[in-house]
Design an enzyme around this catalytic site. Structure first.
Site, PDB file in Angstrom:
ATOM      1  N   ASP A 122       6.943   8.076   5.791  1.00  0.00           N
ATOM      2  CA  ASP A 122       7.613   8.227   4.533  1.00  0.00           C
ATOM      3  C   ASP A 122       7.942   9.867   4.390  1.00  0.00           C
ATOM      4  OD1 ASP A 122       8.128   8.313   1.604  1.00  0.00           O
ATOM      5  OD2 ASP A 122       6.750   6.570   1.470  1.00  0.00           O
ATOM      6  N   ALA A 139       0.699  -1.265  -0.003  1.00  0.00           N
ATOM      7  CA  ALA A 139      -0.009   0.173   0.030  1.00  0.00           C
ATOM      8  C   ALA A 139       0.884   1.166  -0.202  1.00  0.00           C
ATOM      9  CB  ALA A 139      -0.979  -0.077   1.116  1.00  0.00           C
ATOM     10  N   LYS A 140       0.256   2.496  -0.137  1.00  0.00           N
ATOM     11  CA  LYS A 140       1.035   3.654  -0.081  1.00  0.00           C
ATOM     12  C   LYS A 140       0.101   4.816  -0.163  1.00  0.00           C
ATOM     13  CE  LYS A 140       5.369   4.951  -0.346  1.00  0.00           C
ATOM     14  NZ  LYS A 140       6.618   4.116   0.077  1.00  0.00           N
ATOM     15  N   GLY A 141       0.274   5.745   0.422  1.00  0.00           N
ATOM     16  CA  GLY A 141      -0.560   6.682   0.635  1.00  0.00           C
ATOM     17  C   GLY A 141       0.065   8.077   0.925  1.00  0.00           C
TER      18      GLY A 141
END
Length: 411
Positions: free
Chosen positions: A142, A101-103
């Site tokens: 991040d 996942a990433k956001g």
């Protein structure tokens, strides 16, 4: 070629080598869910301002989805998709029970006060709290986010679901963060480098290293390589670049960077043009900054025999071909920088058990995972007669494909 195109290309090459059928191949590429939310907060002066928050959840065949949250003004949906997909393959290569996942939020964190960042993080968490979770999707820091951001997410999430330290990783130690997490990506880079050099009958000691990027990953990698007897001959960051062919005194450089916020002006080495850092004379090049820095323009000039991809996607496919022809060995990002997510997994495990490890155990387990990972990648290289990048991609894609089929999800 942008990050998404390159990732898709590597995936398709791996799928072909594995002989996956086209339906399964297609279903593995489509993200499980894409979330987009509006986050409106009052600024310190009382005016209202809106930001767009998003989360791409790529695949959960092997376990809960895992990936960072970035606060950055230019959040490109294609890039986030690529990074979410990359996390799916990275966790599979590392053999930890996660998907990708990433956001993040499209904002400039430097222009927001601490209280504005806190309000923004809490509103974002309120909007997505029922779509993340200990066994659903576990965010991490991040670009532009840090342990404090994770603390706010944990607190806001816990208001809805009860105290849940395992919902995010990269937390402050006082809230269930893991010892050794800060150094994990850099330490993983060292262990991966050791495994590669060992395979070529060499060791870190006495090798000459050039490191592009001196943030968390680059600085830890430099310290640990220095301690292992490697010679770091050149380093660069946003502020500039320095070189000393006899080896830079890394502990002194660390002090300088802490005081002056960059490598520029360090007395123990000569200043050089930051653009020439990648083509400096060395045995091992470690790009630990941005993506796409090694391209067809500079690939021919690179003098290193080994490239360890500590950054995500630092090498363009065109450069890949040029370097392979030159006989340069590239250790791919989805293996080389997996130390961070591996120790995030250890943090999650400790939180679920309610039992914390000492730092020595964290580092021993990390070394074990990286060592086994390298063996697994090499095994795939032999099976499919391919380079390390394809070895890692076929390993990751194969593990996800097998889980997908076993769960009865294939189209």
């Amino acid at each position: 070629m942008n990050a998404l195109a390159a990732t898709n290309r590597n995936f398709k090459l791996a799928a072909r080598l594995l002989g996956l059928d086209s339906k399964l191949e297609k279903s593995l590429l489509i993200p499980f869910r894409e979330i987009k939310v509006e986050c409106t907060i009052p600024k310190d002066d009382g005016t209202l301002v809106s930001y767009v928050g998003f989360r791409v959840q790529h695949d959960n065949a092997r376990g809960p989805m895992k990936g960072g949250i970035r606060y950055h003004p230019e959040v490109d949906p294609d890039e986030v998709n690529a990074l979410a997909q990359l996390m799916t393959w990275k966790t599979a290569v590392a053999n930890i029970p996660y998907g990708g996942a990433k956001g993040g939020i499209g904002c400039n964190p430097g222009e927001l006060s601490i209280s504005e960042l806190e309000r923004l993080t809490r509103v974002f968490t309120q909007k997505i709290h029922d779509l993340i979770g200990i066994h659903t999707d576990v965010p991490a820091p991040d670009m532009g986010t840090n342990p404090q951001t994770m603390a706010w997410i944990l607190d806001e999430y816990s208001k809805f679901h009860g105290y849940s330290p395992a919902v995010v990783t990269g937390k402050p130690i006082d809230l269930g963060g893991s010892l050794g997490r800060d150094a994990a990506t850099g330490r993983g880079v060292l262990f991966a480098t050791e495994a590669l050099l060992n395979d070529h009958g060499k060791s870190v000691s006495g090798q000459r290293f050039v490191i592009q990027g001196f943030g968390n990953v680059g600085s830890w990698a430099a310290q640990l390589i220095h301690e292992a007897g490697g010679k770091v001959v050149a380093v660069s960051d946003i502020s500039g670049a320095i070189r000393d062919k006899n080896g830079i005194d890394i502990p002194s450089l660390m002090k300088h960077v802490k005081e002056h916020k960059g490598v520029k002006g360090f007395g123990g080495a000569n200043a050089i043009d930051a653009n020439s850092i990648l083509v400096e004379d060395c045995d091992i090049l470690i790009p630990a900054a941005l993506g796409g820095v090694i391209n067809k323009e500079n690939a021919n000039e690179i003098k290193a025999k080994f490239i360890i991809e500590a950054a995500n996607h630092p090498t363009d496919p065109e450069a890949d071909e040029i370097l392979t022809k030159k006989g340069v060995v590239i250790l791919p990002d989805i293996f080389a920088n997996s130390g961070g997510v591996t120790v995030s997994y250890f943090e999650w495990v400790q939180n679920i058990q309610g039992f914390m490890w000492d730092e020595a155990k964290v580092n021993t387990e990390l070394k074990k995972y990286i060592g086994q990972g390298f063996k697994d990648v090499k095994e795939m290289c032999k099976t499919h007669n391919c380079d390390l990048r394809m070895g890692a991609f076929t390993l990751g894609v194969n593990r996800v494909a097998r889980a997908t089929v076993l769960r009865g999800w294939e189209a």
